[in-house]
Design a protein around this motif. Structure first.
Motif, PDB file in Angstrom:
ATOM      1  N   MET A   1       0.562  -0.962  -0.151  1.00 60.78           N
ATOM      2  CA  MET A   1      -0.107  -0.316  -0.334  1.00 60.78           C
ATOM      3  C   MET A   1       0.420   1.061   0.126  1.00 60.78           C
ATOM      4  O   MET A   1       0.504   2.352   0.055  1.00 60.78           O
ATOM      5  N   LEU A   2       2.206   1.348   0.082  1.00 63.34           N
ATOM      6  CA  LEU A   2       3.101   2.220  -0.289  1.00 63.34           C
ATOM      7  C   LEU A   2       2.505   3.023  -1.140  1.00 63.34           C
ATOM      8  O   LEU A   2       2.178   2.392  -2.541  1.00 63.34           O
ATOM      9  N   LEU A   3       2.589   4.624  -1.497  1.00 65.21           N
ATOM     10  CA  LEU A   3       1.644   5.303  -2.345  1.00 65.21           C
ATOM     11  C   LEU A   3       3.417   5.710  -3.254  1.00 65.21           C
ATOM     12  O   LEU A   3       4.108   6.303  -2.807  1.00 65.21           O
ATOM     13  N   GLY A   4       2.334   6.136  -3.669  1.00 61.36           N
ATOM     14  CA  GLY A   4       3.493   6.766  -5.140  1.00 61.36           C
ATOM     15  C   GLY A   4       3.936   8.041  -5.105  1.00 61.36           C
ATOM     16  O   GLY A   4       2.805   8.781  -4.969  1.00 61.36           O
ATOM     17  N   ILE A   5       4.440   8.478  -6.415  1.00 62.56           N
ATOM     18  CA  ILE A   5       4.341  10.281  -6.566  1.00 62.56           C
ATOM     19  C   ILE A   5       2.861  10.536  -6.972  1.00 62.56           C
ATOM     20  O   ILE A   5       2.300  11.857  -7.186  1.00 62.56           O
ATOM     21  N   GLY A   6       2.865   9.500  -7.899  1.00 63.68           N
ATOM     22  CA  GLY A   6       1.153  10.166  -8.906  1.00 63.68           C
ATOM     23  C   GLY A   6      -0.035  10.134  -7.432  1.00 63.68           C
ATOM     24  O   GLY A   6      -0.584  11.051  -8.141  1.00 63.68           O
ATOM     25  N   HIS A   7       0.625   9.701  -6.029  1.00 58.90           N
ATOM     26  CA  HIS A   7      -1.132   9.972  -5.333  1.00 58.90           C
ATOM     27  C   HIS A   7      -0.321  11.119  -4.379  1.00 58.90           C
ATOM     28  O   HIS A   7       0.261  11.503  -4.227  1.00 58.90           O
ATOM     29  N   ALA A   8      -1.764  11.703  -3.900  1.00 56.44           N
ATOM     30  CA  ALA A   8      -1.502  12.608  -3.062  1.00 56.44           C
ATOM     31  C   ALA A   8      -1.362  11.912  -1.597  1.00 56.44           C
ATOM     32  O   ALA A   8      -2.153  11.209  -1.005  1.00 56.44           O
ATOM     33  N   LEU A   9      -0.259  12.427  -0.848  1.00 56.55           N
ATOM     34  CA  LEU A   9      -0.107  11.539   0.280  1.00 56.55           C
ATOM     35  C   LEU A   9      -0.694  11.359   1.494  1.00 56.55           C
ATOM     36  O   LEU A   9      -0.879  10.743   2.190  1.00 56.55           O
ATOM     37  N   ALA A  10      -1.514  13.022   1.200  1.00 57.94           N
ATOM     38  CA  ALA A  10      -2.537  12.979   2.371  1.00 57.94           C
ATOM     39  C   ALA A  10      -4.462  12.505   1.916  1.00 57.94           C
ATOM     40  O   ALA A  10      -4.835  13.088   3.032  1.00 57.94           O
ATOM     41  N   GLN A  11      -4.374  11.471   1.204  1.00 59.70           N
ATOM     42  CA  GLN A  11      -4.980  11.378   1.150  1.00 59.70           C
ATOM     43  C   GLN A  11      -6.439  10.587   1.852  1.00 59.70           C
ATOM     44  O   GLN A  11      -7.507  11.237   1.528  1.00 59.70           O
ATOM     45  N   TYR A  12      -5.417   9.864   2.790  1.00 60.45           N
ATOM     46  CA  TYR A  12      -6.060   9.494   3.925  1.00 60.45           C
ATOM     47  C   TYR A  12      -6.439  10.375   5.039  1.00 60.45           C
ATOM     48  O   TYR A  12      -7.547  10.320   5.396  1.00 60.45           O
ATOM     49  N   LEU A  13      -6.044  11.215   5.404  1.00 62.28           N
ATOM     50  CA  LEU A  13      -6.464  12.036   5.764  1.00 62.28           C
ATOM     51  C   LEU A  13      -7.491  12.873   5.106  1.00 62.28           C
ATOM     52  O   LEU A  13      -8.410  13.239   5.998  1.00 62.28           O
ATOM     53  N   ILE A  14      -7.448  13.087   4.132  1.00 67.48           N
ATOM     54  CA  ILE A  14      -8.149  14.383   3.867  1.00 67.48           C
ATOM     55  C   ILE A  14      -9.486  13.240   3.500  1.00 67.48           C
ATOM     56  O   ILE A  14     -10.730  13.866   3.873  1.00 67.48           O
ATOM     57  N   ARG A  15      -9.835  12.169   3.100  1.00 66.69           N
ATOM     58  CA  ARG A  15     -11.370  11.711   3.674  1.00 66.69           C
ATOM     59  C   ARG A  15     -11.455  11.341   4.594  1.00 66.69           C
ATOM     60  O   ARG A  15     -12.816  11.461   4.767  1.00 66.69           O
ATOM     61  N   LYS A  16     -10.921  10.861   5.612  1.00 61.23           N
ATOM     62  CA  LYS A  16     -11.419  10.779   7.126  1.00 61.23           C
ATOM     63  C   LYS A  16     -11.798  12.365   7.431  1.00 61.23           C
ATOM     64  O   LYS A  16     -13.007  12.887   8.057  1.00 61.23           O
ATOM     65  N   LEU A  17     -11.283  13.553   7.369  1.00 63.44           N
ATOM     66  CA  LEU A  17     -11.425  14.891   7.316  1.00 63.44           C
ATOM     67  C   LEU A  17     -12.661  15.194   6.943  1.00 63.44           C
ATOM     68  O   LEU A  17     -13.805  16.221   6.919  1.00 63.44           O
ATOM     69  N   GLU A  18     -13.014  15.152   5.658  1.00 68.41           N
ATOM     70  CA  GLU A  18     -14.152  15.408   5.264  1.00 68.41           C
ATOM     71  C   GLU A  18     -15.860  14.802   5.703  1.00 68.41           C
ATOM     72  O   GLU A  18     -16.168  15.026   5.062  1.00 68.41           O
ATOM     73  N   HIS A  19     -14.683  13.718   6.436  1.00 72.38           N
ATOM     74  CA  HIS A  19     -16.165  13.358   7.360  1.00 72.38           C
ATOM     75  C   HIS A  19     -17.228  14.550   8.344  1.00 72.38           C
ATOM     76  O   HIS A  19     -17.882  14.441   9.128  1.00 72.38           O
TER      77      HIS A  19
END
Length: 255
Positions: A1-19
């Protein structure tokens, strides 16, 4: 599940905060830029930070599983929280100045090490992010209260089932479930350290749970069959996870 350069590194934090609240594009980009300042890979079952340490960074889990734990003088350990992708390990540590618990990895973990001054500047510039992180911290405290009830009042069957439901739902929020399945990289010893049972008792309780047909567990993967029915059996109510905030329904311009 290691994130690559093309991903938003904070994507999971963003998904959670958008709740909790919808974030603007600028807020999301600012979070991701902060996560990219400095990253560190920590191997499985190693420590990220120890009780008594003075934190130099705020650690954000980008991928992998970690845990908070306390250890007694004789070596006995109590796991007091699981940290999943998008979880901030120690947001209050800069205020308290000293760690009152340790944080260790369950799997290999990639962390964003966020400098304290950079985090402060971000939150001053974006009050909505500060509000969302406060909601997240309050939800973590709510989870801690539920864990206290779990250890103090629920049966072994209910304790273990409740923990499995919680971890599945939290993974689902992040988009990390596969239908009715999700990763579960915990050993029976780690589960025992979490719910206050011996390893033998955990093994026996897992067999009991499997015999009901509600779960399949093996190869580091958990499958929950008929989730709603299982939740009722183990007295699991999602309300303490606070997943129904206005953020799921509002656009950033409306908040």
């Amino acid at each position: 599940m290691l994130l690559g350069i093309g991903h938003a590194l904070a994507q999971y934090l963003i998904r959670k905060l958008e709740h909790y609240t919808r974030l603007s594009s600028e807020e999301k980009e600012s979070l991701d830029a902060l996560a990219r300042l400095r990253t560190r890979r920590v191997r499985a079952r190693d420590d990220i930070i120890h009780e008594g340490d003075v934190p130099q960074f705020i650690n954000l889990v980008l991928d992998g599983w970690a845990c908070r734990y306390k250890t007694l003088e004789d070596g006995r350990r109590q796991i007091v929280a699981y940290l999943l992708p998008g979880d901030v390990c120690d947001i209050g540590a800069p205020i308290l100045r000293e760690m009152d618990h340790s944080i260790g990895t369950i799997t290999a973990v990639t962390l964003a090490e966020i400098p304290l001054d950079a985090a402060e500047q971000l939150l001053m510039a974006h009050p909505r992010l500060m509000q969302a992180l406060c909601w997240d911290a309050l939800t973590a405290a709510s989870i801690q209260r539920e864990w206290t009830v779990n250890v103090g009042q629920r049966t072994a069957f209910e304790r273990l089932g409740h923990l499995l439901c919680e971890l599945f739902v939290r993974m689902r929020v992040l988009g990390l479930t596969r239908g009715s399945s999700c990763d579960l990289p915990l050993t029976q010893a780690e589960i025992a350290d979490t719910i206050g049972l011996s390893v033998v008792h955990v093994n026996r309780t897992l067999q009991e749970l499997r015999s009901t047909g509600f779960i399949t567990l093996g190869g580091r993967e958990l499958t929950i069959h008929k989730l709603e029915s299982f939740e009722r059996v183990v007295l699991f109510n999602q309300n303490y996870l606070h997943l129904s905030h206005e953020g799921r329904h509002l656009d950033a311009d409306e908040t």
